[in-house]
Design a protein around this motif. Structure first.
Motif, PDB file in Angstrom:
ATOM      1  N   LEU A  97      -8.592 -63.706  18.797  1.00 28.58           N
ATOM      2  CA  LEU A  97      -9.276 -63.320  19.986  1.00 28.58           C
ATOM      3  C   LEU A  97     -10.801 -62.653  20.030  1.00 28.58           C
ATOM      4  CD1 LEU A  97      -6.523 -62.235  22.172  1.00 28.58           C
ATOM      5  CD2 LEU A  97      -7.849 -64.313  22.497  1.00 28.58           C
ATOM      6  N   PHE A  98     -10.908 -61.755  19.130  1.00 30.39           N
ATOM      7  CA  PHE A  98     -12.185 -60.972  18.949  1.00 30.39           C
ATOM      8  C   PHE A  98     -12.335 -60.315  17.300  1.00 30.39           C
ATOM      9  CE2 PHE A  98      -8.861 -58.079  20.322  1.00 30.39           C
ATOM     10  CZ  PHE A  98      -9.154 -56.859  19.705  1.00 30.39           C
ATOM     11  N   GLU A  99     -13.347 -60.165  17.193  1.00 35.57           N
ATOM     12  CA  GLU A  99     -13.746 -59.581  15.765  1.00 35.57           C
ATOM     13  C   GLU A  99     -13.438 -57.972  15.830  1.00 35.57           C
ATOM     14  OE1 GLU A  99     -17.716 -60.347  14.990  1.00 35.57           O
ATOM     15  OE2 GLU A  99     -17.564 -62.352  14.648  1.00 35.57           O
ATOM     16  N   GLY A 100     -13.036 -57.550  14.539  1.00 38.79           N
ATOM     17  CA  GLY A 100     -12.900 -56.052  14.724  1.00 38.79           C
ATOM     18  C   GLY A 100     -13.914 -55.162  14.438  1.00 38.79           C
ATOM     19  N   GLY A 101     -13.469 -53.855  14.654  1.00 46.31           N
ATOM     20  CA  GLY A 101     -14.450 -52.565  14.708  1.00 46.31           C
ATOM     21  C   GLY A 101     -15.270 -52.650  16.075  1.00 46.31           C
ATOM     22  N   LYS A 102     -14.582 -52.979  16.987  1.00 40.97           N
ATOM     23  CA  LYS A 102     -15.319 -52.778  18.476  1.00 40.97           C
ATOM     24  C   LYS A 102     -14.978 -51.483  19.188  1.00 40.97           C
ATOM     25  CE  LYS A 102     -15.562 -57.663  19.758  1.00 40.97           C
ATOM     26  NZ  LYS A 102     -17.081 -57.921  19.708  1.00 40.97           N
ATOM     27  N   LYS A 103     -15.927 -50.799  19.912  1.00 40.74           N
ATOM     28  CA  LYS A 103     -15.347 -49.674  20.738  1.00 40.74           C
ATOM     29  C   LYS A 103     -16.234 -49.519  21.931  1.00 40.74           C
ATOM     30  CE  LYS A 103     -15.927 -44.645  20.045  1.00 40.74           C
ATOM     31  NZ  LYS A 103     -16.410 -43.479  19.247  1.00 40.74           N
ATOM     32  N   PRO A 104     -15.740 -50.732  22.751  1.00 39.92           N
ATOM     33  CA  PRO A 104     -16.136 -50.792  24.110  1.00 39.92           C
ATOM     34  C   PRO A 104     -16.077 -49.394  25.060  1.00 39.92           C
ATOM     35  CG  PRO A 104     -14.112 -51.897  23.802  1.00 39.92           C
ATOM     36  CD  PRO A 104     -14.452 -51.231  22.674  1.00 39.92           C
ATOM     37  N   LEU A 105     -17.009 -48.987  25.870  1.00 41.16           N
ATOM     38  CA  LEU A 105     -17.025 -47.693  26.484  1.00 41.16           C
ATOM     39  C   LEU A 105     -16.364 -48.048  27.959  1.00 41.16           C
ATOM     40  CD1 LEU A 105     -20.257 -45.991  25.287  1.00 41.16           C
ATOM     41  CD2 LEU A 105     -17.852 -45.906  24.447  1.00 41.16           C
ATOM     42  N   GLN A 106     -16.175 -49.183  28.372  1.00 34.74           N
ATOM     43  CA  GLN A 106     -15.741 -49.518  29.712  1.00 34.74           C
ATOM     44  C   GLN A 106     -14.423 -48.980  30.158  1.00 34.74           C
ATOM     45  OE1 GLN A 106     -17.033 -51.940  27.623  1.00 34.74           O
ATOM     46  NE2 GLN A 106     -17.803 -53.503  28.699  1.00 34.74           N
ATOM     47  N   MET A 107     -14.067 -48.346  31.354  1.00 33.72           N
ATOM     48  CA  MET A 107     -12.853 -48.017  31.552  1.00 33.72           C
ATOM     49  C   MET A 107     -11.721 -48.907  31.786  1.00 33.72           C
ATOM     50  SD  MET A 107     -14.363 -44.764  34.211  1.00 33.72           S
ATOM     51  CE  MET A 107     -15.137 -46.016  35.065  1.00 33.72           C
ATOM     52  N   VAL A 108     -10.610 -48.278  31.133  1.00 34.60           N
ATOM     53  CA  VAL A 108      -9.501 -49.334  31.433  1.00 34.60           C
ATOM     54  C   VAL A 108      -8.250 -48.261  31.884  1.00 34.60           C
ATOM     55  CG1 VAL A 108      -7.696 -50.397  30.051  1.00 34.60           C
ATOM     56  CG2 VAL A 108     -10.118 -50.760  29.455  1.00 34.60           C
ATOM     57  N   GLN A 109      -7.371 -48.867  32.491  1.00 31.71           N
ATOM     58  CA  GLN A 109      -6.117 -47.996  32.920  1.00 31.71           C
ATOM     59  C   GLN A 109      -4.987 -48.589  32.467  1.00 31.71           C
ATOM     60  OE1 GLN A 109      -7.093 -47.118  37.275  1.00 31.71           O
ATOM     61  NE2 GLN A 109      -6.324 -44.990  36.408  1.00 31.71           N
ATOM     62  N   ASN A 110      -3.898 -47.641  32.676  1.00 30.13           N
ATOM     63  CA  ASN A 110      -2.529 -48.215  32.272  1.00 30.13           C
ATOM     64  C   ASN A 110      -1.918 -49.308  33.167  1.00 30.13           C
ATOM     65  OD1 ASN A 110      -2.165 -46.526  34.345  1.00 30.13           O
ATOM     66  ND2 ASN A 110      -0.315 -45.594  33.309  1.00 30.13           N
ATOM     67  N   ILE A 111      -2.641 -49.739  34.285  1.00 31.48           N
ATOM     68  CA  ILE A 111      -2.131 -50.543  35.157  1.00 31.48           C
ATOM     69  C   ILE A 111      -2.664 -52.069  34.697  1.00 31.48           C
ATOM     70  CG2 ILE A 111      -1.554 -49.386  37.388  1.00 31.48           C
ATOM     71  CD1 ILE A 111      -4.620 -50.388  38.309  1.00 31.48           C
ATOM     72  N   ASP A 112      -3.387 -51.978  33.677  1.00 32.73           N
ATOM     73  CA  ASP A 112      -4.153 -52.936  33.140  1.00 32.73           C
ATOM     74  C   ASP A 112      -3.302 -53.753  32.125  1.00 32.73           C
ATOM     75  OD1 ASP A 112      -6.432 -52.646  34.747  1.00 32.73           O
ATOM     76  OD2 ASP A 112      -7.404 -51.754  33.199  1.00 32.73           O
ATOM     77  N   ILE A 113      -2.447 -53.064  31.501  1.00 26.82           N
ATOM     78  CA  ILE A 113      -1.563 -53.552  30.372  1.00 26.82           C
ATOM     79  C   ILE A 113      -0.718 -54.704  31.020  1.00 26.82           C
ATOM     80  CG2 ILE A 113       0.484 -52.988  28.996  1.00 26.82           C
ATOM     81  CD1 ILE A 113      -2.112 -51.581  28.064  1.00 26.82           C
ATOM     82  N   PRO A 130       6.148 -41.699  35.693  1.00 28.69           N
ATOM     83  CA  PRO A 130       5.025 -42.417  36.589  1.00 28.69           C
ATOM     84  C   PRO A 130       4.464 -43.270  35.635  1.00 28.69           C
ATOM     85  CG  PRO A 130       5.240 -40.044  37.334  1.00 28.69           C
ATOM     86  CD  PRO A 130       5.929 -40.052  36.006  1.00 28.69           C
ATOM     87  N   SER A 131       3.931 -42.956  34.617  1.00 28.13           N
ATOM     88  CA  SER A 131       3.107 -43.614  33.840  1.00 28.13           C
ATOM     89  C   SER A 131       3.740 -44.856  33.290  1.00 28.13           C
ATOM     90  CB  SER A 131       2.630 -42.955  32.620  1.00 28.13           C
ATOM     91  OG  SER A 131       1.572 -43.664  31.846  1.00 28.13           O
ATOM     92  N   ARG A 132       4.967 -44.693  32.799  1.00 25.02           N
ATOM     93  CA  ARG A 132       5.707 -45.868  32.154  1.00 25.02           C
ATOM     94  C   ARG A 132       6.146 -46.861  33.313  1.00 25.02           C
ATOM     95  NH1 ARG A 132       8.146 -44.305  27.312  1.00 25.02           N
ATOM     96  NH2 ARG A 132       7.178 -42.166  26.479  1.00 25.02           N
ATOM     97  N   ALA A 133       6.132 -46.483  34.200  1.00 19.81           N
ATOM     98  CA  ALA A 133       6.632 -47.287  35.626  1.00 19.81           C
ATOM     99  C   ALA A 133       5.376 -48.061  35.930  1.00 19.81           C
ATOM    100  CB  ALA A 133       7.066 -46.429  36.818  1.00 19.81           C
ATOM    101  N   SER A 134       4.255 -47.352  35.749  1.00 15.68           N
ATOM    102  CA  SER A 134       2.977 -48.087  36.219  1.00 15.68           C
ATOM    103  C   SER A 134       2.630 -49.271  35.026  1.00 15.68           C
ATOM    104  CB  SER A 134       1.864 -47.170  36.187  1.00 15.68           C
ATOM    105  OG  SER A 134       1.865 -46.385  37.421  1.00 15.68           O
ATOM    106  N   ILE A 135       2.892 -49.038  33.700  1.00 13.77           N
ATOM    107  CA  ILE A 135       2.750 -49.910  32.793  1.00 13.77           C
ATOM    108  C   ILE A 135       3.675 -51.052  32.957  1.00 13.77           C
ATOM    109  CG2 ILE A 135       3.313 -50.337  30.163  1.00 13.77           C
ATOM    110  CD1 ILE A 135       2.275 -47.407  29.783  1.00 13.77           C
ATOM    111  N   LEU A 136       4.852 -50.943  33.221  1.00  8.91           N
ATOM    112  CA  LEU A 136       5.612 -51.772  33.421  1.00  8.91           C
ATOM    113  C   LEU A 136       5.712 -52.736  34.660  1.00  8.91           C
ATOM    114  CD1 LEU A 136       9.139 -49.896  32.019  1.00  8.91           C
ATOM    115  CD2 LEU A 136       8.391 -52.472  31.411  1.00  8.91           C
ATOM    116  N   THR A 137       5.255 -52.145  35.764  1.00 11.13           N
ATOM    117  CA  THR A 137       5.008 -52.793  36.848  1.00 11.13           C
ATOM    118  C   THR A 137       3.668 -53.253  37.276  1.00 11.13           C
ATOM    119  OG1 THR A 137       4.763 -50.780  38.110  1.00 11.13           O
ATOM    120  CG2 THR A 137       7.169 -51.586  37.967  1.00 11.13           C
ATOM    121  N   GLY A 138       2.786 -52.680  36.709  1.00 10.02           N
ATOM    122  CA  GLY A 138       1.241 -52.737  36.949  1.00 10.02           C
ATOM    123  C   GLY A 138       0.862 -52.301  38.294  1.00 10.02           C
TER     124      GLY A 138
END
Length: 493
Positions: A341-357, A84-92
């Protein structure tokens, strides 16, 4: 008059170039960035050297990727299970939307994978490794100009790869992580340098039963982890005071419980050692990919994403493996790097999901995001775009499996402050945790009088999410099962 005709002709040519008429590439909207997506199996979010979770675990290449890029510690899957997770990654899309709800559910035949959009936009696309989406074999799948895979879970040693339709067997203790990495880099080296590329490197590791490369076997022999604070509660009966569900306590002596792990009497610490030693091969793979990009002058411009398909419990709540909605099962590592795109060393705490890939990769490829993808690109989080609204919640779903009936159907919602877990088809209590004050999810507040409004609102939000995404019907699949040992007559029971 001739001047007017010439002007009209020029405008028509411009129109064709910018997307109407017979545009040979209507999907391209901006610069097409090269992208590498590395997916690993069962890698939980904090089992990397730089997190300090396991003091003796060394992952120098992942550490470097996080330091020079970004580590997003609040990354979640929509379903903590491989297919299910892999399908969510591939289909969004969510599991109830793509309907590949477990490891046996077949592809319904009407899905579009995001690499298909990349292909139409002129990308050369390569897939290397574990597909394992539904009950599919190793045949080449849509969206990839180059294909190398194996059926199901595959094997760690001496695999057989389906390479563009031809099966090739490898011997002499060939290790799958090394082989996939070698072939992926060879494909990159032989690619058409005039076209953008997307490479999907999908490792079998670190799925059970764990088998490290021979060079790593024994590196951590005798090492031990600190057992989680919730390890013994189901054994002592304290879970009743903590108001945990009964099914959690019952799992302790099951396939996914610490007292009978995978129906073996192995020591948990020894199994963790095998897991960590197997992870070392993946870390070296990451290092090989990054070294290649640097040597080829592609390091600055290529978007590299490293991710796990689901997390993994090592004793929390007396459980191992995944499927449940506790943090260690649903959170996955997400490492991202692209210096342009962006500088290194970032650790943002915002939530992300596999449907965002899929939305993230499509956006960086200049491809318009399809309307059936509910996710969003996480690049604005890394670039510090203040106009982008942070995700306020993530939703979770898991559907009861015939092969693993110990875990019930689960629906859940998580915010920055609270997690609500709702069970379906089982006579048991639901769960509510205050993540700020109880990050280890030890104290279930579902019966707390002061938390009833929170529980009610989150329960209603889950139903609203399901209604708005066509998820109110559980997508059952035809999966015929046989009586133990009776494969001749195929009698379903």
């Amino acid at each position: 008059m001739k001047a007017q005709i010439s002007l009209l002709f020029c405008l028509l040519l411009m129109g064709f170039a910018y997307g109407f008429g017979n545009n040979p590439n209507p999907y391209k909207t901006k610069k097409q960035r090269n992208v590498i997506f590395i997916l690993t199996d069962d890698h939980r979010y904090d089992y990397m050297g730089f997190t300090g979770k396991v003091p003796w675990l060394e992952t120098p290449n992942m550490d470097k990727l996080a330091n020079e890029g970004a580590y997003l510690p609040n990354t979640f899957v929509t379903t903590s299970l491989c297919s299910p997770s892999r399908a969510s990654i591939l289909t969004g899309r969510f599991s109830h939307s793509h309907t590949i709800v477990d490891n046996q559910a077949p592809d319904p035949g009407n899905l579009t994978y995001f690499p298909q959009y990349l292909q139409k936009a002129g990308y050369q696309t390569g897939f290397f490794g574990k597909w394992h989406m539904g009950d599919h074999g190793d045949d080449p799948q849509p969206g990839f100009t180059h294909w190398e895979s194996f059926p199901g879970q595959g094997v760690y040693y001496n695999p057989t790869l389906n390479i563009n339709g031809n099966r090739v067997a490898y011997k002499d203790s060939t290790y799958i992580t090394d082989l996939l990495t070698e072939h992926a880099l060879d494909w990159l080296d032989k690619r058409d340098k005039k076209k953008p590329f997307f490479m999907y490197l999908s490792h079998k590791a670190v799925h059970a039963g764990f088998q490290p490369a021979r060079r790593h076997k024994g590196k951590y022999k005798g090492k031990r982890i600190d057992l989680p604070s919730t390890y013994d509660q189901t054994k002592t009966g304290e879970y009743r005071n903590l108001k945990w569900p009964q099914w959690v306590a019952d799992q302790r002596t099951s396939w996914h419980g610490v007292d009978y792990m995978y129906h073996e009497n192995r020591d948990l610490h020894e199994m963790v050692v095998d897991y960590c030693e197997t992870l070392l091969g993946v870390d070296e793979s990451v290092g090989s990919v990054m070294k290649y990009l640097k040597e080829e002058g592609l390091e600055e411009s290529t978007l590299v994403i490293y991710m796990g398909d689901n997390g993994f419990s090592w004793g929390e709540h007396g459980l191992i493996d995944k499927r449940h909605f506790y943090e260690e099962s649903v959170k996955v590592p997400l490492l991202v790097k692209c210096p342009e795109l962006f500088e290194g060393g970032k650790k943002p705490l915002q939530m992300v999901q596999n449907i965002d890939i899929a939305p993230t990769i499509l956006a960086e490829a200049g491809v318009k995001q399809p309307e059936n993808m509910p996710g969003v690109s996480f690049i604005p989080i890394l670039t510090g775009d203040e106009k982008t609204k942070a995700r306020e919640e993530v939703f979770y779903e898991y559907y009861w499996e015939y092969d693993f009936p110990m875990t019930p159907t689960v629906f859940g919602m998580r915010t920055d402050n609270y997690k609500y877990i709702k069970y379906h088809g089982i006579w048991d209590r639901n769960e509510l945790y205050d993540l700020k004050n109880d990050p280890e999810e030890m104290y279930n507040l579902i019966a707390d009088p002061d938390k009833q409004e929170i529980a009610k609102s989150m329960s209603e939000a889950i139903y609203t999410w399901l209604e708005e995404t066509n998820g109110m019907n559980i997508p059952l699949k035809r999966t015929v099962k046989y009586r133990f040992g009776d494969y001749k007559h195929k009698n379903e029971y």
